[in-house]
Design a protein around this motif. Structure first.
Motif, PDB file in Angstrom:
ATOM      1  N   LEU A 104      59.895  29.960   7.419  1.00 36.28           N
ATOM      2  CA  LEU A 104      59.873  28.899   6.466  1.00 36.28           C
ATOM      3  C   LEU A 104      58.495  28.898   5.961  1.00 36.28           C
ATOM      4  O   LEU A 104      58.222  28.508   4.650  1.00 36.28           O
ATOM      5  N   ILE A 105      57.520  29.221   6.409  1.00 34.71           N
ATOM      6  CA  ILE A 105      56.234  29.730   6.044  1.00 34.71           C
ATOM      7  C   ILE A 105      56.059  30.760   4.961  1.00 34.71           C
ATOM      8  O   ILE A 105      55.558  30.562   3.941  1.00 34.71           O
ATOM      9  N   VAL A 106      56.965  31.957   5.368  1.00 30.48           N
ATOM     10  CA  VAL A 106      57.283  32.826   4.117  1.00 30.48           C
ATOM     11  C   VAL A 106      57.966  32.091   2.919  1.00 30.48           C
ATOM     12  O   VAL A 106      57.624  32.339   1.774  1.00 30.48           O
ATOM     13  N   ASP A 107      58.860  31.518   3.149  1.00 26.57           N
ATOM     14  CA  ASP A 107      59.720  30.727   2.212  1.00 26.57           C
ATOM     15  C   ASP A 107      59.008  29.710   1.192  1.00 26.57           C
ATOM     16  O   ASP A 107      59.149  29.783   0.214  1.00 26.57           O
ATOM     17  N   ALA A 108      57.780  29.201   2.018  1.00 23.73           N
ATOM     18  CA  ALA A 108      56.948  28.369   1.032  1.00 23.73           C
ATOM     19  C   ALA A 108      55.945  29.128   0.478  1.00 23.73           C
ATOM     20  O   ALA A 108      55.396  29.010  -0.609  1.00 23.73           O
ATOM     21  N   LEU A 109      55.273  30.307   1.071  1.00 25.45           N
ATOM     22  CA  LEU A 109      54.162  31.091   0.404  1.00 25.45           C
ATOM     23  C   LEU A 109      54.647  32.175  -0.290  1.00 25.45           C
ATOM     24  O   LEU A 109      53.879  32.890  -1.051  1.00 25.45           O
ATOM     25  N   VAL A 110      56.019  32.614  -0.445  1.00 23.82           N
ATOM     26  CA  VAL A 110      56.420  33.728  -1.400  1.00 23.82           C
ATOM     27  C   VAL A 110      55.899  33.561  -2.744  1.00 23.82           C
ATOM     28  O   VAL A 110      55.910  34.770  -3.349  1.00 23.82           O
ATOM     29  N   THR A 111      55.892  32.502  -3.125  1.00 29.57           N
ATOM     30  CA  THR A 111      55.371  32.529  -4.646  1.00 29.57           C
ATOM     31  C   THR A 111      53.833  32.187  -4.875  1.00 29.57           C
ATOM     32  O   THR A 111      53.471  31.888  -5.811  1.00 29.57           O
ATOM     33  N   ASN A 112      53.254  32.430  -3.786  1.00 27.32           N
ATOM     34  CA  ASN A 112      51.722  32.195  -3.691  1.00 27.32           C
ATOM     35  C   ASN A 112      51.241  30.636  -4.475  1.00 27.32           C
ATOM     36  O   ASN A 112      50.578  30.881  -5.401  1.00 27.32           O
ATOM     37  N   PRO A 113      52.043  29.606  -3.750  1.00 21.84           N
ATOM     38  CA  PRO A 113      51.407  28.422  -4.305  1.00 21.84           C
ATOM     39  C   PRO A 113      50.007  27.919  -4.122  1.00 21.84           C
ATOM     40  O   PRO A 113      49.313  28.624  -3.217  1.00 21.84           O
ATOM     41  N   ASP A 114      49.753  27.024  -4.990  1.00 28.70           N
ATOM     42  CA  ASP A 114      48.130  26.525  -4.912  1.00 28.70           C
ATOM     43  C   ASP A 114      48.124  25.449  -3.768  1.00 28.70           C
ATOM     44  O   ASP A 114      46.983  25.405  -3.147  1.00 28.70           O
ATOM     45  N   LEU A 115      49.284  24.898  -3.621  1.00 31.57           N
ATOM     46  CA  LEU A 115      49.174  23.603  -2.474  1.00 31.57           C
ATOM     47  C   LEU A 115      50.391  23.778  -1.585  1.00 31.57           C
ATOM     48  O   LEU A 115      51.493  23.879  -2.145  1.00 31.57           O
ATOM     49  N   LEU A 116      50.254  23.812   0.018  1.00 32.74           N
ATOM     50  CA  LEU A 116      51.273  23.541   0.746  1.00 32.74           C
ATOM     51  C   LEU A 116      51.162  22.421   1.568  1.00 32.74           C
ATOM     52  O   LEU A 116      50.183  22.001   2.154  1.00 32.74           O
ATOM     53  N   VAL A 117      52.237  21.655   1.492  1.00 33.55           N
ATOM     54  CA  VAL A 117      52.315  20.512   2.201  1.00 33.55           C
ATOM     55  C   VAL A 117      53.136  20.626   3.567  1.00 33.55           C
ATOM     56  O   VAL A 117      54.328  21.183   3.520  1.00 33.55           O
ATOM     57  N   ALA A 118      52.223  20.671   4.685  1.00 27.80           N
ATOM     58  CA  ALA A 118      53.031  20.968   5.965  1.00 27.80           C
ATOM     59  C   ALA A 118      52.996  19.708   7.010  1.00 27.80           C
ATOM     60  O   ALA A 118      52.151  19.090   7.443  1.00 27.80           O
ATOM     61  N   ASP A 119      54.396  19.377   7.084  1.00 30.72           N
ATOM     62  CA  ASP A 119      54.740  17.836   7.607  1.00 30.72           C
ATOM     63  C   ASP A 119      55.037  18.214   9.112  1.00 30.72           C
ATOM     64  O   ASP A 119      56.323  18.493   9.489  1.00 30.72           O
ATOM     65  N   ASN A 120      54.063  17.865  10.105  1.00 34.84           N
ATOM     66  CA  ASN A 120      54.534  17.862  11.398  1.00 34.84           C
ATOM     67  C   ASN A 120      55.131  19.356  11.774  1.00 34.84           C
ATOM     68  O   ASN A 120      55.995  19.140  12.657  1.00 34.84           O
ATOM     69  N   ILE A 121      54.647  20.232  11.586  1.00 41.07           N
ATOM     70  CA  ILE A 121      55.403  21.615  11.683  1.00 41.07           C
ATOM     71  C   ILE A 121      55.205  21.864  12.914  1.00 41.07           C
ATOM     72  O   ILE A 121      55.900  22.899  13.524  1.00 41.07           O
ATOM     73  N   THR A 122      54.378  21.650  13.647  1.00 41.61           N
ATOM     74  CA  THR A 122      54.175  22.189  15.074  1.00 41.61           C
ATOM     75  C   THR A 122      54.608  21.306  16.258  1.00 41.61           C
ATOM     76  O   THR A 122      54.688  21.676  17.524  1.00 41.61           O
ATOM     77  N   GLN A 123      55.066  20.202  15.839  1.00 49.26           N
ATOM     78  CA  GLN A 123      55.735  19.210  16.904  1.00 49.26           C
ATOM     79  C   GLN A 123      56.605  19.556  17.667  1.00 49.26           C
ATOM     80  O   GLN A 123      56.598  19.615  18.865  1.00 49.26           O
ATOM     81  N   PRO A 124      57.738  20.510  17.171  1.00 51.80           N
ATOM     82  CA  PRO A 124      58.891  20.813  18.027  1.00 51.80           C
ATOM     83  C   PRO A 124      58.246  22.070  18.637  1.00 51.80           C
ATOM     84  O   PRO A 124      59.438  22.766  19.448  1.00 51.80           O
ATOM     85  N   LEU A 125      57.160  22.732  18.623  1.00 49.54           N
ATOM     86  CA  LEU A 125      57.156  24.153  19.157  1.00 49.54           C
ATOM     87  C   LEU A 125      56.346  23.838  20.252  1.00 49.54           C
ATOM     88  O   LEU A 125      55.614  22.970  20.720  1.00 49.54           O
ATOM     89  N   ASP A 126      56.402  24.971  21.174  1.00 47.03           N
ATOM     90  CA  ASP A 126      55.633  25.149  22.528  1.00 47.03           C
ATOM     91  C   ASP A 126      54.216  25.544  22.294  1.00 47.03           C
ATOM     92  O   ASP A 126      54.206  25.911  21.065  1.00 47.03           O
TER      93      ASP A 126
END
Length: 610
Positions: free
Chosen positions: A169-191
């Protein structure tokens, strides 16, 4: 000195919730914030503070019954709220990207992951060829350290672990080289190890791509790992904005001071967090796990009519003493949840014994098992799917009593009412449906449903992982009070080592289906013997200095495949100190000290090997 360039400027943003005949309720009120190029702004607050609504409002993804009432969301001077829908859709995904907290449901399950990202890229950049789009996506998959990027390109979402999906999903978000990335609680479900890798990855990508990031989290220690500035939300209002270190050292608002006071201190504490010595009653073993093994057959995609075998739990052995708070920790895929299903008799082991109060529950007949189930209960992670939406809260809590029988309706009602009060649920909720309850309230319903049978052992499978640190603190206090009053025994299955440090007196560390270390709380966190335990501790988000440095111990990538487990020590491929004998000699779990066990050849050579 070059002045920073503003990417996003938000002024007076107000969002309301339509309550129908009851009018409206403000969710966000007069929110102001700004983000500059190459900056990471952290958004922190407890559940219900409005963090997710704010993150979605910034990309104009607010839908009914929510409504943006007023305000300005200016991206490079252009108000997004006044852009035509087609222009906003073109901007979203190309220049402004969004990653949510549920990676498992973010992609189409019927299409390969790489193909979906290519499809998005070509829809945004119609002039790019299919071959060039594929090459760009694979390069980015390599950049986010996706193991076997070319092979993963053609795999489906169900083949991906949580950490791999978040990387995709990070690749999906960054594939167009955006200016701004909004990351909403992306580490909460991860170990902890995968979350640490994702945070480090975001820092590297932010540096390389010059992307501004709005990082939303309910955990201050996570925000502390990545953000330059922090904005604190409480009740939908901004109560404080400061540089991260300034906020940690001198919080100005009472709400912020309480948030920081609630942060678990793992190593810097004037007193021990929990008592390592069990009580006298704890010498009595309530649950004994002896050489338990569980293997799952799965189709071999490379052969016709052939199976492979997933070795989920391998030769697990440990005792749980009465009055214990035993933690079982490890990365995703280490076998924790499989073990919880075995301990609660939702599944039976292929071999070995699980003795509850001296009786082996695996071969037990249904009638005897039903009787014994009153004494041990399982609490699951998801507070939303574990409660039936069509039953009232009182009826949900009463269900176990109706199943086991032996009580009149009035007795059941009295027992349910008493249990609701015990766990902090208002009796006004008795006849109401669970719709509208917070995650913390729903977990209290699940706790009450388990406690109504007066069990002696509770198995908590990531029960607190979906909750913010404020709600976690409240429920840990509840569990402690119940233990004091009822003499409860707990097994905490968790990836949250900060919570484990606060709550548990003994800790079992699992890796690739095996228990590789078992020790008291202090030994585990201060002087662990196994290098996998040190790797976990190097990844714990904390506001204090870690004794185990990430440069030495932090693991990369995913654990080895549980289907193809090689000879020797299964951790050797990721161990920075592996010996030659680790390649062929698998170390058993043996006693290394007082009430301590470890499965590591290094402790045989030097028990205090750093």
């Amino acid at each position: 000195m070059i002045s920073p360039v503003n990417i996003l400027d938000v002024r007076n943003l107000t969002v309301s919730l339509d309550l129908g005949s009851r009018g409206t309720r403000a969710v966000l009120t007069h929110v102001d914030l700004s983000i500059d190029e190459n900056e990471v702004l952290g958004i922190i607050g407890e559940s219900g503070s409005g963090k997710t609504v704010l993150s979605r409002a910034l990309v104009r993804w607010v839908t009914s019954p929510l409504k943006i009432e007023s305000g300005v969301i200016a991206y490079r001077g252009n108000d997004l709220l006044r852009l035509p829908r087609t222009q906003m859709q073109a901007l979203r995904g190309r220049k402004i990207a969004y990653i949510g907290s549920d990676p498992g449901n973010a992609l189409d399950p019927t299409l390969p992951v790489g193909r979906q990202i290519v499809e998005k890229l070509r829809s945004i950049e119609p002039g790019i060829s299919n071959g060039e789009a594929e090459r760009r996506v694979i390069r980015l998959l390599d950049a986010v350290k996706m193991p076997g990027a070319k092979q993963r390109f053609e795999e489906f979402p169900f083949h991906f672990s949580g950490g791999m999906m978040q990387r995709a999903l990070i690749v999906d978000a960054l594939v167009t080289n955006p200016d701004l990335l909004v990351a909403d609680n992306i580490t909460q479900p991860l170990d902890v190890t995968v979350a640490a890798q994702i945070l480090r990855l975001l820092r590297e990508l932010q540096r390389d791509f010059k992307t501004a990031i709005l990082f939303v989290s309910s955990s201050f220690v996570v925000v502390n790992e990545i953000a330059h500035r922090v904005l604190v939300l409480a009740g939908g209002r901004v109560v404080e904005t400061q540089n991260v270190q300034q906020l940690l050292a001198a919080p100005q608002h009472a709400y912020t001071r309480q948030l920081i006071a609630d942060i678990p201190r793992i190593w810097q504490s004037s007193t021990e967090v929990v008592a390592d010595e069990p009580s006298p009653a704890a010498k009595d073993v309530i649950l004994s796990v002896r050489n338990v093994r569980r293997v799952y057959p799965t189709r071999d995609r490379n052969k016709l009519f052939a199976n492979q075998f997933v070795h989920a739990v391998r030769d697990a052995s440990f005792d749980v003493r009465r009055g214990d708070n035993l933690a079982i920790v490890g990365e995703s895929g280490c076998g924790k949840s499989t073990l919880s299903r075995l301990l609660s008799r939702l599944e039976v082991p292929d071999s070995g014994q699980i003795l509850f109060m001296g009786e082996d529950i695996a071969p037990m007949k249904a009638k005897r098992l039903l009787t014994l189930r009153r004494k041990f209960q399982l609490l699951l992670q998801d507070p939303f799917s574990s409660i039936p939406p069509h039953l009232s809260i009182g009826r949900t809590i009463a269900e176990p009593l109706y199943i086991h029988g032996g009580m009149s309706r009035s007795e059941i009602r009295d027992r349910v009412a008493a249990t609701m009060q015990e766990v902090g649920l208002s009796l006004d909720l008795f006849g109401k449906l669970p719709v509208g309850l917070s995650a913390g309230q729903r977990q209290r319903v699940s706790i009450a449903r388990a406690l109504v049978l007066d069990p002696e052992l509770l198995i908590l499978d990531e029960t607190l992982s979906a909750l913010d640190q404020v709600e976690q603190r409240k429920l840990l206090a509840l569990f402690q009070r119940l233990q004091d009053q009822r003499g409860m025994t707990y097994i905490y299955i968790s990836h949250d080592l900060g919570m484990v440090r606060q709550a548990c007196n003994r800790i079992a560390v699992m890796y690739l289906g095996r228990v590789v270390e078992l020790a008291d709380n202090r030994t585990t966190f201060i002087k662990p013997r196994h290098h996998y335990t040190r790797a976990l501790l190097s990844a714990v988000p904390a506001v204090e200095e870690r004794p185990f440095k990430a440069e030495t111990y932090l693991l990369e990538g995913e654990p080895p495949n549980p289907i193809h487990i090689s000879a020797g020590c299964s951790f050797r491929s990721r161990c920075p100190f592996a010996l030659d004998k680790c390649a062929f000699d698998d170390p058993p779990l043996v006693a290394r000290g007082r009430d301590e066990s470890a499965a590591c050849h290094l402790t045989e050579i030097d028990p205090h090997h750093p």
